[in-house]
Write a protein that holds these residues in place. Structure first.
Motif, PDB file in Angstrom:
ATOM      1  N   VAL A  71       0.840  -1.199   0.000  1.00  0.00           N
ATOM      2  CA  VAL A  71       0.000   0.000   0.000  1.00  0.00           C
ATOM      3  C   VAL A  71       0.877   1.251   0.000  1.00  0.00           C
ATOM      4  O   VAL A  71       0.568   2.234  -0.675  1.00  0.00           O
ATOM      5  CB  VAL A  71      -0.982  -0.007   1.193  1.00  0.00           C
ATOM      6  CG1 VAL A  71      -1.799   1.276   1.254  1.00  0.00           C
ATOM      7  CG2 VAL A  71      -1.906  -1.222   1.111  1.00  0.00           C
ATOM      8  N   ILE A  72       1.981   1.213   0.736  1.00  0.00           N
ATOM      9  CA  ILE A  72       2.952   2.328   0.714  1.00  0.00           C
ATOM     10  C   ILE A  72       3.441   2.541  -0.717  1.00  0.00           C
ATOM     11  O   ILE A  72       3.500   3.669  -1.209  1.00  0.00           O
ATOM     12  CB  ILE A  72       4.159   2.029   1.647  1.00  0.00           C
ATOM     13  CG1 ILE A  72       3.704   1.895   3.097  1.00  0.00           C
ATOM     14  CG2 ILE A  72       5.264   3.060   1.473  1.00  0.00           C
ATOM     15  CD1 ILE A  72       3.427   3.164   3.819  1.00  0.00           C
ATOM     16  N   ARG A  73       3.779   1.463  -1.410  1.00  0.00           N
ATOM     17  CA  ARG A  73       4.277   1.552  -2.787  1.00  0.00           C
ATOM     18  C   ARG A  73       3.196   2.107  -3.719  1.00  0.00           C
ATOM     19  O   ARG A  73       3.484   2.963  -4.558  1.00  0.00           O
ATOM     20  CB  ARG A  73       4.767   0.191  -3.288  1.00  0.00           C
ATOM     21  CG  ARG A  73       5.273   0.240  -4.722  1.00  0.00           C
ATOM     22  CD  ARG A  73       6.190  -0.907  -5.056  1.00  0.00           C
ATOM     23  NE  ARG A  73       7.446  -0.852  -4.348  1.00  0.00           N
ATOM     24  CZ  ARG A  73       8.482  -0.097  -4.704  1.00  0.00           C
ATOM     25  NH1 ARG A  73       8.414   0.681  -5.742  1.00  0.00           N
ATOM     26  NH2 ARG A  73       9.597  -0.124  -4.016  1.00  0.00           N
ATOM     27  N   ILE A  74       1.965   1.642  -3.561  1.00  0.00           N
ATOM     28  CA  ILE A  74       0.869   2.142  -4.403  1.00  0.00           C
ATOM     29  C   ILE A  74       0.703   3.649  -4.224  1.00  0.00           C
ATOM     30  O   ILE A  74       0.600   4.396  -5.201  1.00  0.00           O
ATOM     31  CB  ILE A  74      -0.447   1.396  -4.081  1.00  0.00           C
ATOM     32  CG1 ILE A  74      -0.396  -0.025  -4.640  1.00  0.00           C
ATOM     33  CG2 ILE A  74      -1.662   2.150  -4.622  1.00  0.00           C
ATOM     34  CD1 ILE A  74      -1.507  -0.934  -4.136  1.00  0.00           C
ATOM     35  N   ALA A  75       0.689   4.117  -2.977  1.00  0.00           N
ATOM     36  CA  ALA A  75       0.531   5.553  -2.711  1.00  0.00           C
ATOM     37  C   ALA A  75       1.698   6.338  -3.312  1.00  0.00           C
ATOM     38  O   ALA A  75       1.494   7.420  -3.881  1.00  0.00           O
ATOM     39  CB  ALA A  75       0.419   5.814  -1.220  1.00  0.00           C
ATOM     40  N   ALA A  76       2.904   5.810  -3.227  1.00  0.00           N
ATOM     41  CA  ALA A  76       4.076   6.477  -3.811  1.00  0.00           C
ATOM     42  C   ALA A  76       3.962   6.530  -5.334  1.00  0.00           C
ATOM     43  O   ALA A  76       4.283   7.548  -5.959  1.00  0.00           O
ATOM     44  CB  ALA A  76       5.353   5.764  -3.386  1.00  0.00           C
ATOM     45  N   GLU A  77       3.496   5.453  -5.949  1.00  0.00           N
ATOM     46  CA  GLU A  77       3.331   5.423  -7.407  1.00  0.00           C
ATOM     47  C   GLU A  77       2.272   6.420  -7.862  1.00  0.00           C
ATOM     48  O   GLU A  77       2.414   7.065  -8.903  1.00  0.00           O
ATOM     49  CB  GLU A  77       2.967   4.009  -7.862  1.00  0.00           C
ATOM     50  CG  GLU A  77       4.113   3.031  -7.733  1.00  0.00           C
ATOM     51  CD  GLU A  77       3.715   1.575  -7.944  1.00  0.00           C
ATOM     52  OE1 GLU A  77       2.495   1.277  -8.061  1.00  0.00           O
ATOM     53  OE2 GLU A  77       4.629   0.732  -8.014  1.00  0.00           O
TER      54      GLU A  77
END
Length: 119
Positions: A59-65
């Motif tokens: 989820v952290i990666r999705i928000a960063a993307e």
């Protein structure tokens, strides 16, 4: 804009300076997670934590993307995105809308992705 991850986390995106200010300084709680591209103009992105404080790395990666996609770095393959808890984000006195400073952050390098499937 609002996204919901497959884990049920709400991700919010400001689309202009006024929305960025509102999202970060009024809407978000101090423990929510804030994202912004490093030294690149772009949207503020917030993961609202609610009761669950353990945010999966996915989820952290999705928000960063999403933050990378809604920035001037959208056409790049690797965009640096800083993230921290909202309590580490401050607005300097007299700063223009959308302008903030922050500390105690981490940086992810991600490929921009709008994650339209989560809208």
């Amino acid at each position: 804009m609002h996204f919901t991850s497959s884990d049920g986390f709400d991700i919010y995106v400001g689309k202009n300076n006024t929305q960025n200010d509102y999202l970060t300084l009024k809407f978000a709680n101090s423990g929510d997670i804030w994202f912004h591209t490093k030294q690149i103009h772009g949207s503020h992105v917030i993961i609202k934590l609610g009761i669950d404080k353990d945010v999966p790395d996915s989820v952290i990666r999705i928000a960063a993307e999403i933050a990378a996609y809604y920035s001037k770095g959208r056409e790049s393959n690797q965009v640096p995105v800083d993230f921290t808890v909202v309590k580490n984000v401050k607005k300097p006195n007299g700063a223009k809308p959308g302008m903030v400073i922050y500390d105690s952050y981490n940086t992810l390098y991600v490929k921009p992705n709008p994650h339209e499937e989560l809208q």
